[in-house]
Write an enzyme that holds these catalytic residues in place. Structure first.
Site, PDB file in Angstrom:
ATOM      1  N   LYS A 237       2.697  -6.250  -4.098  1.00  0.00           N
ATOM      2  CA  LYS A 237       1.306  -6.187  -3.651  1.00  0.00           C
ATOM      3  C   LYS A 237       0.553  -7.330  -4.332  1.00  0.00           C
ATOM      4  O   LYS A 237      -0.102  -7.155  -5.361  1.00  0.00           O
ATOM      5  CB  LYS A 237       0.709  -4.807  -3.997  1.00  0.00           C
ATOM      6  CG  LYS A 237      -0.457  -4.423  -3.126  1.00  0.00           C
ATOM      7  CD  LYS A 237      -0.780  -2.954  -3.251  1.00  0.00           C
ATOM      8  CE  LYS A 237      -2.161  -2.635  -2.705  1.00  0.00           C
ATOM      9  NZ  LYS A 237      -2.392  -2.986  -1.318  1.00  0.00           N
TER      10      LYS A 237
HETATM   11  N1  PMP Z   1       0.883  -2.110   3.911  1.00  0.00           N
HETATM   12  C1  PMP Z   1      -0.029  -2.942   3.380  1.00  0.00           C
HETATM   13  C2  PMP Z   1      -0.009  -4.377   3.749  1.00  0.00           C
HETATM   14  C3  PMP Z   1      -0.982  -2.435   2.468  1.00  0.00           C
HETATM   15  O1  PMP Z   1      -1.898  -3.250   1.940  1.00  0.00           O
HETATM   16  C4  PMP Z   1      -0.987  -1.059   2.159  1.00  0.00           C
HETATM   17  C5  PMP Z   1      -2.021  -0.504   1.220  1.00  0.00           C
HETATM   18  N2  PMP Z   1      -1.593  -0.618  -0.124  1.00  0.00           N
HETATM   19  C6  PMP Z   1      -0.007  -0.248   2.738  1.00  0.00           C
HETATM   20  C7  PMP Z   1       0.911  -0.803   3.612  1.00  0.00           C
HETATM   21  C8  PMP Z   1       0.052   1.219   2.424  1.00  0.00           C
HETATM   22  O2  PMP Z   1       0.465   1.397   1.092  1.00  0.00           O
HETATM   23  P1  PMP Z   1       0.055   2.679   0.261  1.00  0.00           P
HETATM   24  O3  PMP Z   1       0.378   3.856   1.087  1.00  0.00           O
HETATM   25  O4  PMP Z   1       0.915   2.580  -0.960  1.00  0.00           O
HETATM   26  O5  PMP Z   1      -1.394   2.581  -0.019  1.00  0.00           O
END
Ligand code: PMP
Length: 302
Positions: free
Chosen positions: A160
């Protein structure tokens, strides 16, 4: 994505900055940071909820801070904190800001460095702000983006990293300027990948499908949806698929920490076959909102 956020901070807001609690309005960072110039930082998006018992609970805190550490490792950033110390600092930050239903944003960032060389040190900030509880059921009109997700041969796509989000911003802005609520991005093989900030599922004949890992950020909410399906005896398959397959689906939704679970009305103006309230997806949405609030009664109702 229809999420209403309060102002991020005011004169009284406190953030956690490298081991200290400081006023957000007085906090400083280095304008020569490699993070600002090149998007070279990693972050998390986490939520805390006021549980039905009245406590403050950070949902999947451990999973999020472990992912933060893994993201830093993927980008060769030094990481000197433990998960438990950061979870504790985050609870303290929430308490100092009097917040229960909150969005939590830790960022690990680099020192002053205009070169591309590795750093000896990283810094961390944890910001928190008020997040309104889930607003319900306005379904999204989604558009297939002209932007692809970054190619995993060009980026550590499972990390991320801040820089990846330029792609998300372009896609989301394009969708909104075309009158849609949100974008859907494909991967380099023209298979469905994910949203700008959420993972995607579709439902067909009582079964759920979601893109296999490889070209997506494998979300913590995505993993929670798979857990819920397991408990509700709903079959889930991870595979690669096209938008044509999605358009023939009964329902679809985005899931992510901020979005929670949010149903779709249409993809490229093609409506989904079933009324949202009659889908398994809706049952999963109910179970998810019960789970984050630790509300056992709602789980039974679902
Ligand atoms: N894909 C992307 C590109 C994201 O930014 C997020 C948000 N973090 C997610 C998927 C979903 O991840 P999560 O469920 O861990 O928030």
């Amino acid at each position: 994505m229809g999420i209403i956020m309060a102002t991020y901070y005011n004169e009284n807001s406190i953030l956690y900055l490298n081991g200290e609690f400081v006023k957000a309005s007085e906090a400083k960072m280095d304008f020569y940071s490699q993070s600002l110039h090149y998007g070279y930082s990693v972050f998390e998006g986490i939520r805390s909820y006021k549980t039905s018992a009245g406590d403050t609970k950070i949902f999947k805190a451990e999973e999020h801070f472990v992912r933060l550490q893994n993201s830093a490792a993927a980008l060769n950033m030094p990481y000197t904190w433990t998960t438990s110390e950061l979870i504790e600092a985050t609870y303290e930050t929430l308490a100092k800001n009097n917040l229960q239903d909150a969005y939590i944003r830790p960022v690990v960032y680099a020192p002053a460095n205009m070169s591309f060389a590795k750093n000896e040190q990283s810094f961390i900030v944890v910001q928190v702000w008020e997040m309104q509880p889930f607003l319900g059921n306005k379904l999204l009109r989604v558009m297939t983006s002209s932007f692809q997700r970054p190619n995993p041969k060009g980026f550590k796509i499972h990390a991320k990293a801040a820089g990846h989000y330029v792609n998300s911003i372009l896609a989301s802005q394009e969708a909104k300027s075309n009158g849609f609520d949100e974008a859907l991005l494909l991967d380099m093989n023209d298979h469905v990948a994910e949203g700008p900030g959420a993972n995607v599922f579709f439902e067909k004949n009582g079964k759920l499908f979601t893109p296999a890992p490889g070209n997506i950020l494998p979300g913590i909410t995505r993993a929670t949806v798979i857990e819920i399906c397991d408990e509700l005896n709903i079959k889930v398959e991870e595979k690669f698929f096209t938008t044509a397959e999605m358009k023939a689906a009964d329902a679809a939704f985005y899931c992510g920490t901020a979005a929670e679970i949010i149903g779709w009305e249409s993809l490229d103006d093609v409506k989904f076959a079933k009324p949202w309230n009659e889908t398994f997806s809706r049952q999963i949405q109910i179970a998810y909102s019960a789970r984050v609030k630790e509300n056992a009664f709602e789980i039974m109702e679902a």
